[in-house]
Enzyme design. Sequence first.
Site, PDB file in Angstrom:
ATOM      1  N   GLU A  50     -25.036  63.284   4.329  1.00 55.89           N
ATOM      2  CA  GLU A  50     -23.664  63.401   3.810  1.00 55.89           C
ATOM      3  C   GLU A  50     -23.665  63.542   2.283  1.00 55.89           C
ATOM      4  O   GLU A  50     -22.941  64.369   1.723  1.00 55.89           O
ATOM      5  CB  GLU A  50     -22.821  62.179   4.219  1.00 55.89           C
ATOM      6  CG  GLU A  50     -22.512  62.102   5.699  1.00 55.89           C
ATOM      7  CD  GLU A  50     -21.631  63.236   6.204  1.00 55.89           C
ATOM      8  OE1 GLU A  50     -20.859  63.812   5.422  1.00 55.89           O
ATOM      9  OE2 GLU A  50     -21.731  63.563   7.405  1.00 55.89           O
ATOM     10  N   ASN A  54     -22.657  66.949   0.159  1.00 52.84           N
ATOM     11  CA  ASN A  54     -21.601  66.964  -0.861  1.00 52.84           C
ATOM     12  C   ASN A  54     -22.055  67.665  -2.139  1.00 52.84           C
ATOM     13  O   ASN A  54     -21.277  68.398  -2.761  1.00 52.84           O
ATOM     14  CB  ASN A  54     -21.159  65.535  -1.191  1.00 52.84           C
ATOM     15  CG  ASN A  54     -20.176  65.006  -0.168  1.00 52.84           C
ATOM     16  OD1 ASN A  54     -19.710  65.729   0.701  1.00 52.84           O
ATOM     17  ND2 ASN A  54     -19.869  63.721  -0.282  1.00 52.84           N
ATOM     18  N   ARG A 108     -14.269  70.933   6.452  1.00 54.39           N
ATOM     19  CA  ARG A 108     -14.533  69.584   5.950  1.00 54.39           C
ATOM     20  C   ARG A 108     -13.488  68.628   6.498  1.00 54.39           C
ATOM     21  O   ARG A 108     -12.307  68.977   6.599  1.00 54.39           O
ATOM     22  CB  ARG A 108     -14.510  69.553   4.420  1.00 54.39           C
ATOM     23  CG  ARG A 108     -15.338  70.674   3.799  1.00 54.39           C
ATOM     24  CD  ARG A 108     -16.640  70.166   3.227  1.00 54.39           C
ATOM     25  NE  ARG A 108     -17.620  69.732   4.183  1.00 54.39           N
ATOM     26  CZ  ARG A 108     -18.655  70.488   4.602  1.00 54.39           C
ATOM     27  NH1 ARG A 108     -18.812  71.705   4.207  1.00 54.39           N
ATOM     28  NH2 ARG A 108     -19.517  69.980   5.448  1.00 54.39           N
TER      29      ARG A 108
HETATM   30  N1  LIG Z   1     -21.254  65.477  -5.356  1.00 55.66           N
HETATM   31  C1  LIG Z   1     -19.936  65.789  -5.469  1.00 55.66           C
HETATM   32  N2  LIG Z   1     -19.514  66.575  -6.491  1.00 55.66           N
HETATM   33  C2  LIG Z   1     -18.198  66.896  -6.622  1.00 55.66           C
HETATM   34  N3  LIG Z   1     -17.231  66.474  -5.776  1.00 55.66           N
HETATM   35  C3  LIG Z   1     -17.600  65.695  -4.748  1.00 55.66           C
HETATM   36  C4  LIG Z   1     -18.966  65.302  -4.534  1.00 55.66           C
HETATM   37  N4  LIG Z   1     -19.020  64.510  -3.453  1.00 55.66           N
HETATM   38  C5  LIG Z   1     -17.759  64.403  -3.006  1.00 55.66           C
HETATM   39  N5  LIG Z   1     -16.900  65.101  -3.768  1.00 55.66           N
HETATM   40  C6  LIG Z   1     -15.418  65.169  -3.612  1.00 55.66           C
HETATM   41  O1  LIG Z   1     -15.016  64.082  -2.780  1.00 55.66           O
HETATM   42  C7  LIG Z   1     -14.314  64.583  -1.635  1.00 55.66           C
HETATM   43  C8  LIG Z   1     -14.583  63.677  -0.452  1.00 55.66           C
HETATM   44  O2  LIG Z   1     -15.957  63.784  -0.048  1.00 55.66           O
HETATM   45  P1  LIG Z   1     -16.336  63.437   1.472  1.00 55.66           P
HETATM   46  O3  LIG Z   1     -17.786  63.651   1.658  1.00 55.66           O
HETATM   47  O4  LIG Z   1     -15.756  62.095   1.829  1.00 55.66           O
HETATM   48  O5  LIG Z   1     -15.487  64.510   2.297  1.00 55.66           O
HETATM   49  P2  LIG Z   1     -15.736  66.100   2.407  1.00 55.66           P
HETATM   50  O6  LIG Z   1     -17.077  66.447   1.866  1.00 55.66           O
HETATM   51  O7  LIG Z   1     -14.562  66.754   1.778  1.00 55.66           O
HETATM   52  O8  LIG Z   1     -15.697  66.333   3.973  1.00 55.66           O
HETATM   53  P3  LIG Z   1     -16.880  65.985   5.019  1.00 55.66           P
HETATM   54  O9  LIG Z   1     -17.911  65.170   4.278  1.00 55.66           O
HETATM   55  O10 LIG Z   1     -16.213  65.190   6.091  1.00 55.66           O
HETATM   56  O11 LIG Z   1     -17.399  67.312   5.457  1.00 55.66           O
HETATM   57  C9  LIG Z   1     -14.766  66.003  -1.498  1.00 55.66           C
HETATM   58  O12 LIG Z   1     -13.821  66.802  -0.808  1.00 55.66           O
HETATM   59  C10 LIG Z   1     -14.912  66.446  -2.962  1.00 55.66           C
HETATM   60  O13 LIG Z   1     -13.671  66.745  -3.533  1.00 55.66           O
HETATM   61 MG   LIG Z   2     -18.778  65.427   2.451  1.00 56.54          MG
END
Ligand SMILES: Nc1ncnc2c1ncn2[C@@H]1O[C@H](COP(=O)(O)OP(=O)(O)OP(=O)(O)O)[C@@H](O)[C@H]1O
Ligand SMILES: [Mg+2]
Length: 149
Positions: A50, A54, A108
């Site tokens: 995960e 990201n 996502r």
């Molecule tokens: N490494 C990162 N750099 C920039 N933004 C990030 C990063 N990690 C997370 N985010 C931000 O935080 C939000 C939430 O992350 P999260 O992993 O909970 O959900 P997601 O990636 O949108 O969906 P999923 O992980 O369920 O596919 C993301 O949509 C993004 O906006």
């Molecule tokens: Mg994610």
Amino acid sequence: MRQRPENEAALTFLSRSSNEGFARTAAACFAAQLDPTLDEINDIKTAVSEAVTNCIVHAYPDALGKILLRLRIYGRDTVEILVKDSGVGIPDVDKAMEPLFTTGNEERSGMGFTIMESFMDRVKVRSAPGKGTAVTMTKRLARRIGGGA
Ligand SMILES: Nc1ncnc2c1ncn2[C@@H]1O[C@H](COP(=O)(O)OP(=O)(O)OP(=O)(O)O)[C@@H](O)[C@H]1O
Ligand SMILES: [Mg+2]
């Protein structure tokens, strides 16, 4: 965690989606020295997957960037995993960590941080817009009766 790590390893790789499996497996291999259960190994793999996804999807949306995976062991039973990028950063970390919050497309679900928090004991996120994001996750593994001398 203030004490010195018992062991440490670090890897840097490009934000290609093919490296997500590499990072997940590397973390599992490193944690194997603590004699984890299969469930614990799977929890670590899921959390790393995960965090690295990201970086690939959100931190570097239109380019390839570098991702650091640093693995540490503290004491006899605790693994600490840092996943760090130098990408776009997160403007509001508390909001980003809320279940179902996403800035991504319909693929996502906004559950990545929630999954990391449910599979690891502690998840700490530090981020600065334009500079990048560091996710530090720790997990204390169960003591194995009769395991190891
Ligand atoms: N490494 C990162 N750099 C920039 N933004 C990030 C990063 N990690 C997370 N985010 C931000 O935080 C939000 C939430 O992350 P999260 O992993 O909970 O959900 P997601 O990636 O949108 O969906 P999923 O992980 O369920 O596919 C993301 O949509 C993004 O906006
Ligand atoms: Mg994610």
